[in-house]
Scaffold this motif. Structure first.
Motif, short mmCIF file in Angstrom:
data_model
loop_
_atom_site.label_atom_id
_atom_site.label_comp_id
_atom_site.label_asym_id
_atom_site.label_seq_id
_atom_site.Cartn_x
_atom_site.Cartn_y
_atom_site.Cartn_z
N GLY A 63 -3.74 -1.42 3.83
CA GLY A 63 -4.15 -2.77 3.51
C GLY A 63 -3.23 -3.44 2.51
N GLU A 64 -3.82 -4.05 1.51
CA GLU A 64 -3.07 -4.80 0.50
C GLU A 64 -2.14 -3.92 -0.33
N ARG A 65 -2.35 -2.61 -0.33
CA ARG A 65 -1.49 -1.71 -1.11
C ARG A 65 -0.16 -1.43 -0.42
N ALA A 66 -0.06 -1.70 0.87
CA ALA A 66 1.19 -1.43 1.59
C ALA A 66 2.29 -2.35 1.07
N GLN A 67 3.46 -1.78 0.85
CA GLN A 67 4.57 -2.57 0.32
C GLN A 67 4.95 -3.71 1.27
N TYR A 68 4.90 -3.47 2.57
CA TYR A 68 5.26 -4.56 3.49
C TYR A 68 4.23 -5.68 3.47
N ILE A 69 2.99 -5.38 3.17
CA ILE A 69 1.98 -6.44 3.01
C ILE A 69 2.28 -7.26 1.76
N ARG A 70 2.64 -6.59 0.68
CA ARG A 70 3.02 -7.30 -0.55
C ARG A 70 4.24 -8.19 -0.30
N ASN A 71 5.19 -7.69 0.48
CA ASN A 71 6.36 -8.51 0.81
C ASN A 71 5.97 -9.71 1.66
N ILE A 72 5.06 -9.51 2.62
CA ILE A 72 4.59 -10.61 3.46
C ILE A 72 3.89 -11.67 2.61
N ARG A 73 3.09 -11.24 1.65
CA ARG A 73 2.41 -12.20 0.77
C ARG A 73 3.42 -13.07 0.02
N ALA A 74 4.57 -12.48 -0.35
CA ALA A 74 5.60 -13.23 -1.07
C ALA A 74 6.43 -14.12 -0.14
N ASP A 75 6.67 -13.65 1.09
CA ASP A 75 7.47 -14.40 2.07
C ASP A 75 7.01 -13.97 3.46
N PRO A 76 6.23 -14.82 4.14
CA PRO A 76 5.68 -14.43 5.44
C PRO A 76 6.66 -14.45 6.61
N ARG A 77 7.88 -14.94 6.42
CA ARG A 77 8.87 -14.92 7.50
C ARG A 77 9.36 -13.49 7.70
N VAL A 78 9.25 -13.00 8.92
CA VAL A 78 9.59 -11.62 9.24
C VAL A 78 10.36 -11.56 10.55
N ARG A 79 10.84 -10.36 10.86
CA ARG A 79 11.37 -10.06 12.18
C ARG A 79 10.66 -8.81 12.68
N VAL A 80 10.48 -8.74 13.99
CA VAL A 80 9.86 -7.56 14.62
C VAL A 80 10.80 -7.12 15.75
N ARG A 81 11.14 -5.82 15.75
CA ARG A 81 11.94 -5.27 16.84
C ARG A 81 10.98 -4.63 17.83
N ILE A 82 10.91 -5.22 19.00
CA ILE A 82 10.03 -4.74 20.07
C ILE A 82 10.91 -4.37 21.25
N GLY A 84 13.60 -2.76 21.40
CA GLY A 84 15.03 -2.94 21.13
C GLY A 84 15.49 -4.36 20.89
N ARG A 85 14.59 -5.32 20.98
CA ARG A 85 14.97 -6.73 20.81
C ARG A 85 14.27 -7.32 19.58
N TRP A 86 15.04 -8.02 18.74
CA TRP A 86 14.49 -8.61 17.52
C TRP A 86 13.88 -9.98 17.82
N HIS A 87 12.71 -10.22 17.21
CA HIS A 87 12.00 -11.50 17.33
C HIS A 87 11.66 -11.97 15.92
N THR A 88 11.87 -13.25 15.64
CA THR A 88 11.48 -13.80 14.35
C THR A 88 10.07 -14.35 14.45
N GLY A 89 9.41 -14.42 13.32
CA GLY A 89 8.05 -14.94 13.32
C GLY A 89 7.49 -15.07 11.92
N THR A 90 6.24 -15.44 11.87
CA THR A 90 5.52 -15.61 10.61
C THR A 90 4.32 -14.67 10.62
N ALA A 91 4.26 -13.81 9.61
CA ALA A 91 3.18 -12.82 9.53
C ALA A 91 2.00 -13.38 8.77
N LEU A 92 0.83 -13.07 9.24
CA LEU A 92 -0.41 -13.55 8.62
C LEU A 92 -1.40 -12.40 8.50
N PRO A 93 -1.63 -11.89 7.28
CA PRO A 93 -2.69 -10.89 7.10
C PRO A 93 -4.04 -11.54 7.37
#
Length: 136
Positions: A63-82, A84-93
């Protein structure tokens, strides 16, 4: 958090640090790339989840203790590799979402691992809204 839960959290995170270093290098592994909230550097975390339309869904076992969740809270713009292909997006807990019900709709192996490694009720659903073309 109880002493058992804290001990489990520390043991699992220590194990994950070692496993994730290897998993990040696997070509088929799904990765979530966030921006480090302190360093500003890209941080890649192996995750399990599923793409549904223009969204990618995952459940964080800490949950909120995960470092990647803390990073998302600071900047929700992310990339996801699905696949083998990278996709940009906005993460929302989504703390209002039922993560246990969500796990039933995600890949079975990952869902079992999340439940086994998770601590108490700390599960948290995350939806990544993928940009139109989104790949880089």
């Amino acid at each position: 958090m109880s002493s058992y839960a804290e001990a489990k959290y520390r043991a699992v995170t220590a194990l994950q640090r070692r496993l994730n270093a290897v998993a990040r290098r696997l070509p088929g592994q799904t990765l979530l790339e966030t921006t480090g909230r302190v360093s500003g550097l890209p941080r890649r975390t192996p995750v399990g989840g599923r793409r549904v339309g223009d969204s990618f869904w995952l459940v964080s076992e800490f949950g909120e203790r995960a470092q990647y969740i803390r990073n998302i809270r600071a900047d929700p713009r992310v990339r996801v590799r699905i696949r083998g292909r990278w996709h940009t997006g906005t993460a929302l807990p989504l703390p209002g979402d039922d993560p246990v019900a969500r796990l039933r709709r995600l890949p079975r192996f990952n869902s079992l691992a999340v439940r086994a490694m998770g601590v108490g009720t700390g599960l948290l659903t995350v939806r990544v809204d993928l940009d139109g073309d989104g790949s880089r």
